[in-house]
Design an enzyme around this catalytic site. Structure first.
Site, PDB file in Angstrom:
ATOM      1  N   GLY A 118      50.047  60.451  43.386  1.00 24.52           N
ATOM      2  CA  GLY A 118      49.757  59.021  43.408  1.00 24.52           C
ATOM      3  C   GLY A 118      48.573  58.653  42.538  1.00 24.52           C
ATOM      4  O   GLY A 118      48.575  57.605  41.877  1.00 24.52           O
ATOM      5  N   ASP A 119      47.544  59.500  42.529  1.00 20.29           N
ATOM      6  CA  ASP A 119      46.372  59.223  41.703  1.00 20.29           C
ATOM      7  C   ASP A 119      46.739  59.213  40.222  1.00 20.29           C
ATOM      8  O   ASP A 119      46.278  58.362  39.452  1.00 20.29           O
ATOM      9  CB  ASP A 119      45.291  60.273  41.958  1.00 20.29           C
ATOM     10  N   TYR A 120      47.557  60.175  39.832  1.00 19.83           N
ATOM     11  CA  TYR A 120      47.970  60.249  38.425  1.00 19.83           C
ATOM     12  C   TYR A 120      48.873  59.069  38.059  1.00 19.83           C
ATOM     13  O   TYR A 120      48.722  58.459  36.995  1.00 19.83           O
ATOM     14  CB  TYR A 120      48.696  61.562  38.155  1.00 19.83           C
ATOM     15  N   SER A 166      47.000  55.849  37.786  1.00 24.99           N
ATOM     16  CA  SER A 166      46.200  55.852  36.563  1.00 24.99           C
ATOM     17  C   SER A 166      47.057  55.595  35.334  1.00 24.99           C
ATOM     18  O   SER A 166      46.618  54.919  34.390  1.00 24.99           O
ATOM     19  CB  SER A 166      45.473  57.194  36.425  1.00 24.99           C
TER      20      SER A 166
END
Length: 428
Positions: free
Chosen positions: A199-201, A204
């Protein structure tokens, strides 16, 4: 896993062989497309800061703003190295940055930060909504300081809505978005969809796209804008048809293990030597090729499983046939037979497999970069691959505060005496 404080042992054989330099991004001295763009990254961990990494790979100057005491917690997340302020995760993912330490909880620190904002193009933050406002750094204040500023705000649930103030991490976003509900085997406990913070990637990546769109808008109008990305909604956006399937038919997709509800065989299968392969037969033609690879062409006849609907109706039987066939051969034999018949097939690679795979090496997917105080470190190379303006990795995650003096002295024209005073008061 948390750092142990011990330096991991080196393994010379783990270094991938040198690849063809012509296949490696950013080996020349070409002008990078984002040269002249300055980015302030004031976030922690990955959600948002990874967008800054992408921009940095294509020429943007990235100033990583960190608290003077300890810096970004990402420095302590992952496998420890010889440097107390850098795990392997930090080195790999905080690439192409300069570290500048400023305490934003002090008024003088906020004043310094606003001076940097006035001289920058992009600001990236990922604090819980309301935090920047508490520090006196609301969007209206930032916009008044720099009307052309582009600000990316990444948070667990976005800047609006009833859950906006909740803590947000990738694991929670995977759950809230529906991704974790789909991960695992039918009727069993949902599992983590891989161990990486996807999710972070993903958030981003959407953030980086938003920044590039906003830069184009700024070229046309001179005005900046605010970009708002919730980690959960970035993950939800890539879950193909689950929303229309429920909206139209009330259908809730359940966990399917390694398979797929729309195709069979379509999963992971274990070979005789205990290794795994992925096989994907999404069309009748692909299954016909697989039947030929099995030397059982009759399986693809109209009377048996040549039609997708018949295969789906006999899912367990078709899967069992595939399981038995793969289990009777080594993985290399399965790969060879499938590739000869153009069946979509691939090995389930460990990182050790990748380090020795000719395709990874030919494509230059690894970059070997010198890290201060550690030596050469292997990291994933730059993507996407641009023919005229390829990106490059210039440095790995920097030591804490390595550019504080340089930025304050040269960019903000602050005297050496004043910098000394700010340091003595722990503002920097």
């Amino acid at each position: 896993m948390p750092p142990t404080g011990e330096e991991p042992s080196g393994h010379a054989e783990s270094k991938p062989p040198a690849s063809d330099p012509m296949s490696t991004p950013g080996t020349g001295q070409e002008q990078l497309p984002l040269s002249g763009i300055r980015v302030i990254d004031v976030g922690n961990f990955l959600a948002g800061p990874y967008a800054a990494s992408i921009l940095g790979e294509f020429g943007a100057e990235v100033l990583k703003i960190e608290h003077p005491l300890g810096g970004d917690p990402m420095r302590r997340f992952g496998t420890a190295t010889a440097r107390h302020d850098a795990t392997l995760a930090w080195l790999s993912e905080a690439r192409n940055r300069k570290s500048v330490t400023i305490d934003l909880r002090q008024q003088e620190g906020v004043a310094l930060f606003l001076k940097l904002v006035a001289k920058s193009d992009i600001l990236i933050e990922n604090f819980r909504p309301g935090t920047m406002e508490e520090w006196g750094l609301s969007w209206p204040v930032l916009q008044a300081t720099n009307p052309g500023l582009i600000m990316l705000r990444v948070s667990g649930y976005g800047q609006t809505g009833p859950y906006r103030r909740r803590s947000g991490f990738a694991h929670i976003a995977h759950a809230f978005s529906g991704l974790s509900y789909l991960a695992g085997f039918p009727g069993e406990t949902p599992v983590l969809p891989g161990t990486a913070p996807l999710g972070d990637y993903i958030a981003s990546l959407f953030g980086a796209i938003g920044i590039l769109i906003a830069l184009r808008h700024k070229e046309q109008t001179g005005r900046g804008q605010l970009i708002d990305v919730g980690i959960y909604e970035a993950v939800f956006r890539i879950l193909d048809e689950i929303a229309p399937a429920y909206g139209l038919f009330g259908k809730i997709r359940e966990r399917e293990g390694a398979g797929s509800f729309i195709a069979v065989p379509h999963g992971h299968f274990r070979s005789k030597d205990g290794k795994w392969v992925a096989i994907a037969c999404t069309t009748d033609k692909m299954f016909e090729r697989l039947a030929e690879a099995m030397e059982r062409p009759e399986l693809a006849s109209p009377e048996l499983y040549g039609d997708q609907r018949k295969r789906l109706a006999a899912r367990d039987i078709v899967n069992q046939i595939t399981i038995e066939w793969v289990g009777s051969l080594t993985r290399d034999e399965v790969m060879r037979r499938c590739l000869e018949k153009e069946v979509p097939v691939g090995p389930l690679n460990s990182i050790a497999d990748m380090f020795n795979d000719e395709h990874f090496l030919a494509r230059g997917n690894f970059a070997c970069i010198e890290a201060e105080g550690i030596g050469e470190v292997v990291v994933p190379n730059v993507i996407p691959r641009l023919s005229e303006t390829p990106g490059r990795v210039t440095n790995l995650g920097p030591p804490l505060g390595n550019a504080t003096y340089e930025v304050l002295r040269e960019l903000l024209d602050i005297s050496a005496e004043e910098i000394k005073r700010l340091r003595s008061r722990k503002i920097i």
